[in-house]
Write an enzyme that holds these catalytic residues in place. Sequence first.
Site, PDB file in Angstrom:
ATOM      1  N   ASP A  31      13.224 -13.253   0.430  1.00  0.00           N
ATOM      2  CA  ASP A  31      14.475 -12.642  -0.042  1.00  0.00           C
ATOM      3  C   ASP A  31      15.646 -12.811   0.941  1.00  0.00           C
ATOM      4  OD1 ASP A  31      12.921 -11.840  -2.151  1.00  0.00           O
ATOM      5  OD2 ASP A  31      12.785  -9.746  -1.537  1.00  0.00           O
TER       6      ASP A  31
ATOM      7  N   ARG B  10       7.307 -18.763  -4.064  1.00  0.00           N
ATOM      8  CA  ARG B  10       6.807 -18.184  -2.819  1.00  0.00           C
ATOM      9  C   ARG B  10       5.756 -19.028  -2.099  1.00  0.00           C
ATOM     10  NH1 ARG B  10       6.095 -11.934  -3.976  1.00  0.00           N
ATOM     11  NH2 ARG B  10       3.905 -12.329  -3.696  1.00  0.00           N
TER      12      ARG B  10
ATOM     13  N   SER C  16       7.651  -3.654   5.134  1.00  0.00           N
ATOM     14  CA  SER C  16       6.610  -3.742   6.175  1.00  0.00           C
ATOM     15  C   SER C  16       7.175  -3.400   7.542  1.00  0.00           C
ATOM     16  CB  SER C  16       6.034  -5.157   6.220  1.00  0.00           C
ATOM     17  OG  SER C  16       5.576  -5.524   4.943  1.00  0.00           O
TER      18      SER C  16
ATOM     19  N   ASP D 147      11.346  -6.136   4.712  1.00  0.00           N
ATOM     20  CA  ASP D 147      11.991  -4.884   5.124  1.00  0.00           C
ATOM     21  C   ASP D 147      11.056  -3.679   5.007  1.00  0.00           C
ATOM     22  OD1 ASP D 147      12.060  -5.239   2.373  1.00  0.00           O
ATOM     23  OD2 ASP D 147      14.087  -4.443   2.121  1.00  0.00           O
TER      24      ASP D 147
ATOM     25  N   SER E   4       0.826  -1.210   0.000  1.00  0.00           N
ATOM     26  CA  SER E   4       0.000   0.000   0.000  1.00  0.00           C
ATOM     27  C   SER E   4       0.860   1.260   0.000  1.00  0.00           C
ATOM     28  CB  SER E   4      -0.911   0.006   1.237  1.00  0.00           C
ATOM     29  OG  SER E   4      -1.346   1.320   1.508  1.00  0.00           O
TER      30      SER E   4
HETATM   31  N1  LIG Z   1       9.139   3.662   4.254  1.00  0.00           N
HETATM   32  C1  LIG Z   1       7.962   3.128   4.580  1.00  0.00           C
HETATM   33  N2  LIG Z   1       7.150   3.747   5.480  1.00  0.00           N
HETATM   34  C2  LIG Z   1       5.948   3.225   5.819  1.00  0.00           C
HETATM   35  N3  LIG Z   1       5.457   2.081   5.279  1.00  0.00           N
HETATM   36  C3  LIG Z   1       6.218   1.426   4.387  1.00  0.00           C
HETATM   37  C4  LIG Z   1       7.506   1.902   3.998  1.00  0.00           C
HETATM   38  N4  LIG Z   1       8.028   1.047   3.093  1.00  0.00           N
HETATM   39  C5  LIG Z   1       7.096   0.084   2.919  1.00  0.00           C
HETATM   40  N5  LIG Z   1       6.027   0.299   3.700  1.00  0.00           N
HETATM   41  C6  LIG Z   1       4.765  -0.467   3.726  1.00  0.00           C
HETATM   42  O1  LIG Z   1       5.029  -1.861   3.693  1.00  0.00           O
HETATM   43  C7  LIG Z   1       4.411  -2.441   2.530  1.00  0.00           C
HETATM   44  C8  LIG Z   1       5.188  -3.627   2.084  1.00  0.00           C
HETATM   45  O2  LIG Z   1       6.506  -3.253   1.729  1.00  0.00           O
HETATM   46  P1  LIG Z   1       7.281  -3.995   0.550  1.00  0.00           P
HETATM   47  O3  LIG Z   1       8.663  -3.407   0.490  1.00  0.00           O
HETATM   48  O4  LIG Z   1       6.458  -3.939  -0.686  1.00  0.00           O
HETATM   49  O5  LIG Z   1       7.299  -5.527   0.978  1.00  0.00           O
HETATM   50  P2  LIG Z   1       8.079  -6.286   2.161  1.00  0.00           P
HETATM   51  O6  LIG Z   1       7.560  -5.821   3.455  1.00  0.00           O
HETATM   52  O7  LIG Z   1       7.743  -7.721   1.919  1.00  0.00           O
HETATM   53  O8  LIG Z   1       9.545  -5.968   1.994  1.00  0.00           O
HETATM   54  C9  LIG Z   1       4.367  -1.282   1.535  1.00  0.00           C
HETATM   55  O9  LIG Z   1       3.431  -1.480   0.508  1.00  0.00           O
HETATM   56  C10 LIG Z   1       3.970  -0.139   2.455  1.00  0.00           C
HETATM   57  O10 LIG Z   1       2.591  -0.161   2.747  1.00  0.00           O
HETATM   58  O1  LIG Z   2       4.621 -10.289  -5.732  1.00  0.00           O
HETATM   59  P1  LIG Z   2       5.119  -9.091  -6.461  1.00  0.00           P
HETATM   60  O2  LIG Z   2       4.427  -7.845  -6.054  1.00  0.00           O
HETATM   61  O3  LIG Z   2       5.153  -9.346  -7.929  1.00  0.00           O
HETATM   62  O4  LIG Z   2       6.633  -8.848  -6.003  1.00  0.00           O
HETATM   63  C1  LIG Z   2       7.706  -9.646  -6.357  1.00  0.00           C
HETATM   64  C2  LIG Z   2       8.790  -9.440  -5.336  1.00  0.00           C
HETATM   65  O5  LIG Z   2       8.361  -9.961  -4.074  1.00  0.00           O
HETATM   66  C3  LIG Z   2       9.335 -10.886  -3.580  1.00  0.00           C
HETATM   67  O6  LIG Z   2       8.917 -12.188  -3.918  1.00  0.00           O
HETATM   68  C4  LIG Z   2       9.401 -10.787  -2.076  1.00  0.00           C
HETATM   69  O7  LIG Z   2       9.823  -9.504  -1.721  1.00  0.00           O
HETATM   70  P2  LIG Z   2       9.254  -8.763  -0.452  1.00  0.00           P
HETATM   71  O8  LIG Z   2       9.362  -9.731   0.687  1.00  0.00           O
HETATM   72  O9  LIG Z   2      10.133  -7.552  -0.292  1.00  0.00           O
HETATM   73  O10 LIG Z   2       7.844  -8.407  -0.674  1.00  0.00           O
HETATM   74  C5  LIG Z   2      10.626 -10.499  -4.305  1.00  0.00           C
HETATM   75  O11 LIG Z   2      11.558 -11.565  -4.352  1.00  0.00           O
HETATM   76  C6  LIG Z   2      10.095 -10.106  -5.661  1.00  0.00           C
HETATM   77  O12 LIG Z   2      10.964  -9.211  -6.315  1.00  0.00           O
HETATM   78 MG   LIG Z   3      11.266  -6.629   0.970  1.00  0.00          MG
END
Ligand SMILES: Nc1ncnc2c1ncn2[C@@H]1O[C@H](COP(=O)(O)OP(=O)(O)O)[C@@H](O)[C@H]1O
Ligand SMILES: O=P(O)(O)OC[C@H]1O[C@](O)(COP(=O)(O)O)[C@@H](O)[C@@H]1O
Ligand SMILES: [Mg+2]
Length: 319
Positions: free
Chosen positions: A127, A252, A105, A103, A73
């Site tokens: 990851d 996944r 989230s 990272d 989001s």
């Molecule tokens: N810098 C941030 N500040 C606040 N919320 C964040 C930030 N970065 C990511 N998020 C929230 O966490 C969600 C998931 O992050 P994302 O990097 O897509 O996946 P993951 O948590 O698996 O690494 C984002 O869509 C957003 O809602």
């Molecule tokens: O499911 P989506 O949105 O296509 O994202 C793919 C990405 O999510 C992952 O599977 C997991 O990454 P995150 O845990 O950061 O969400 C990555 O390896 C890949 O690049």
């Molecule tokens: Mg991530």
Amino acid sequence: MKRIGILSSGGDCSGMNAAIRSAVRTAIRLNVEVMGFRKGYLGLMKGDAIPLDTKAVSGILHRGGTFLQSARSAEFKTPEGQLKAIENLKELGIEGLVVLGGDGSLTGALALHRLGLPVVGIPSSIDNDIPYTDMALGVDTALNNIIYAVDCIKDTASSHARAFVIEVMGRNSGYLASISAIATGAEYALVPEREYNLDEICQQLRARFEEGRDNAIIILAEGAGHAQEISDSIKDAIGFETRVTVLGHYQRGGAPTVFDRLLASRFGKRAVELLVSGNSGVMVGLSCNSVLATPLEDVIKGEKRPQDEVLRLAEVLGV
Ligand SMILES: Nc1ncnc2c1ncn2[C@@H]1O[C@H](COP(=O)(O)OP(=O)(O)O)[C@@H](O)[C@H]1O
Ligand SMILES: O=P(O)(O)OC[C@H]1O[C@](O)(COP(=O)(O)O)[C@@H](O)[C@@H]1O
Ligand SMILES: [Mg+2]
């Protein structure tokens, strides 16, 4: 604490269900109610929550994905989105939150902690790019999925004397690529953490086929190049057929391995114990087979890359 919330956010992974089950059952033992938010931070901003009791989390331990669903989001990254979430939590009488995610989230969890909400994070991402934990949830299952696929591909590669470029996930990390290359005996792991010379690789592959070897497996981390371009260059240079397989989201899903089921159960229990005892703003993690807590501030400032020893091992055991 009388009532806490739990959510899964970002890319889903196997083990999330097992961690939610463990967190809910631990909370019930401590006489704390649990509400599960649907679709991660989206559900938090909408107040979309369901009560979770023992029965609600039965029969999910062995299932991949997350029954609470997950989402990404952009709105939650804004101060307005985060304040909406805090207001909903207040209205629902929720005093603390467990966040399962990667990272991104966990950065969101830190933002909520800075706004005064007690939060504990559970590292969940295939990851394995989250510092202060040897393994995140879902990594082991994803690796097992990958090696199953690579072993299958190797059979057909040998039958046709082909080289395969197999792309694996990992975003900017070469962890999945390097570990799966070691575990499958792949010739190369191409990862973002190490520069590679495609001309040199092609020369070595040509020599390999000329001496009668019948296949070559190149595991490419998604952050380290374009699979089709690399495959085309290899084909042109060595004169043998090449193919590309992008493993994609297959990696996944699926039933979590024993390792992930146990890790999830340990993480879920410890996360709730920490939250309820007032130790918030932390992430649980695995270190030398013990579950430890690290401040989210340090986790978010930190960086994790595959160990040099592992990257070197993949090189030494390859071509
Ligand atoms: N810098 C941030 N500040 C606040 N919320 C964040 C930030 N970065 C990511 N998020 C929230 O966490 C969600 C998931 O992050 P994302 O990097 O897509 O996946 P993951 O948590 O698996 O690494 C984002 O869509 C957003 O809602
Ligand atoms: O499911 P989506 O949105 O296509 O994202 C793919 C990405 O999510 C992952 O599977 C997991 O990454 P995150 O845990 O950061 O969400 C990555 O390896 C890949 O690049
Ligand atoms: Mg991530």
